[in-house]
Design an enzyme around this catalytic site. Structure first.
Site, PDB file in Angstrom:
ATOM      1  N   LEU A  71      17.061 -16.820 -39.565  1.00  0.00           N
ATOM      2  CA  LEU A  71      17.378 -15.788 -40.550  1.00  0.00           C
ATOM      3  C   LEU A  71      16.873 -14.408 -40.146  1.00  0.00           C
ATOM      4  O   LEU A  71      17.104 -13.439 -40.863  1.00  0.00           O
ATOM      5  CB  LEU A  71      16.773 -16.160 -41.914  1.00  0.00           C
ATOM      6  CG  LEU A  71      17.347 -17.425 -42.569  1.00  0.00           C
ATOM      7  CD1 LEU A  71      16.553 -17.776 -43.816  1.00  0.00           C
ATOM      8  CD2 LEU A  71      18.811 -17.236 -42.904  1.00  0.00           C
ATOM      9  N   ARG A  72      16.183 -14.329 -39.020  1.00  0.00           N
ATOM     10  CA  ARG A  72      15.627 -13.039 -38.617  1.00  0.00           C
ATOM     11  C   ARG A  72      16.739 -12.017 -38.355  1.00  0.00           C
ATOM     12  O   ARG A  72      16.587 -10.835 -38.638  1.00  0.00           O
ATOM     13  CB  ARG A  72      14.748 -13.204 -37.374  1.00  0.00           C
ATOM     14  CG  ARG A  72      13.941 -11.961 -37.027  1.00  0.00           C
ATOM     15  CD  ARG A  72      12.972 -12.209 -35.884  1.00  0.00           C
ATOM     16  NE  ARG A  72      11.818 -12.963 -36.308  1.00  0.00           N
ATOM     17  CZ  ARG A  72      11.371 -14.062 -35.711  1.00  0.00           C
ATOM     18  NH1 ARG A  72      12.015 -14.559 -34.675  1.00  0.00           N
ATOM     19  NH2 ARG A  72      10.304 -14.693 -36.154  1.00  0.00           N
ATOM     20  N   GLY A  73      17.862 -12.499 -37.834  1.00  0.00           N
ATOM     21  CA  GLY A  73      18.971 -11.601 -37.532  1.00  0.00           C
ATOM     22  C   GLY A  73      19.518 -10.914 -38.764  1.00  0.00           C
ATOM     23  O   GLY A  73      19.729  -9.705 -38.776  1.00  0.00           O
TER      24      GLY A  73
END
Length: 311
Positions: free
Chosen positions: A248-250
């Protein structure tokens, strides 16, 4: 590259910028220029202030810190260590601040980051994400703020950065040597003008610099007011799913970068255009390489954006 640096200057939570590209394309020059361009910061919020030392004057300001991290730097040089001179001479345990303490409130720049030892890069990314440096050395325990914009640059021909480390950088850009004659001639003319008459050259660009400075200040001030609707959040997440970005960092970075771009332009709401413009910066280094897909990361992102727009 300039857009990525401006976004990081507006919102440090984006997580820094990784710049890969050919040698001699102005990577370090651009980063240093941005740091020099930014307004002075409060002395109380920059650098490291040892316990027991006199606090800075309330209105005292200092230039934005810009710290170069050399490739051969040891972990103690980076995070800080016990001040041996004071320990041996006065018998007291005192903290000798490292490069992270000096960079607080400014920029930490690593040239050839792909050649830096992995454990140092990992340490830097952890501190950049938390905004705090914790040092445990020889019975000494120190915790101090270390909030900075981390900028790394490197030449892919000299080795890639490990994917799990590259993923921790907020934005990633690729800089190529200009291939059109007009751009190369203009670069030569500007370099020559600066070398011959640096004062006159600076005066010519002073108005443009002030405009950029006001834009950054306006972006920082307006960032908290920028709204991102559920539809835009769904669009960002849908894009990440479409290109197969891991974790989910993107999409967190995509959300923050889109907000920063809207704030930079003085807008109060994120639009599909904002998402489309920052998507390659936020996602290109987070895509798995398909064995049968020879297209570059940026092309895959643009293709996914076109498909979302047509849906």
């Amino acid at each position: 590259m300039k857009l990525a640096l401006l976004l990081a200057a507006v919102d440090a939570r984006i997580g820094g910028v990784m710049v890969f590209g050919d040698r001699g394309t102005g990577k370090s020059t651009a980063v240093r220029a941005l740091a020099a361009l930014l307004p002075p910061v409060s002395a109380a919020l920059a650098g490291f202030h040892a316990e027991g030392s006199a606090p800075p004057a309330p209105k005292a300001t200092v230039p934005v810190p810009f710290v170069d991290l050399p490739l051969g730097a040891t972990e103690d040089r980076v995070v800080g260590a016990l001040d041996l001179e004071r320990a041996l001479g006065a018998g007291v345990k005192a903290f000798e601040p490292g490069l992270l303490a000096r960079a607080n409130g400014g920029f930490l720049y690593i040239d050839e980051v792909n050649l830096l030892e992995d454990h140092i890069v990992d340490l830097l990314l952890d501190v950049a994400a938390s905004g705090e440096n914790v040092v445990e050395r020889e019975g000494l325990s120190v915790r101090h703020p270390a909030r900075f914009v981390l900028v790394g640059s490197g030449n892919p021909e000299e080795g890639e950065l490990r994917p799990q480390l590259l993923d921790r950088f907020g934005l990633s850009v690729e800089v190529r040597t200009p291939q059109d004659l007009a751009s190369r001639v203009e670069i030569l003319k500007r370099c020559d003008a600066f070398e011959r008459t640096p004062v006159d050259f600076a005066e010519v660009w002073r108005a443009a610099e002030k405009k950029t400075l006001k834009q950054i200040a306006r972006g920082r001030a307006g960032l908290a007011k920028v709204a991102m609707s559920d539809a835009m959040l769904a669009r960002a997440s849908g894009l990440c799913m479409a290109v197969g970005a891991d974790g989910l960092r993107g999409e967190l970075t995509l959300m923050r970068a889109a907000r920063a771009l809207a704030a930079l332009e003085g807008k109060l709401e994120v639009t599909p255009d904002h998402i489309a413009r920052v998507a390659p910066l936020a996602l290109r280094h987070r895509l798995r390489r398909g064995v049968l897909d020879e297209t570059g990361s940026t092309v895959r992102i643009e293709r996914a954006l076109d498909e979302l727009a047509a849906a």
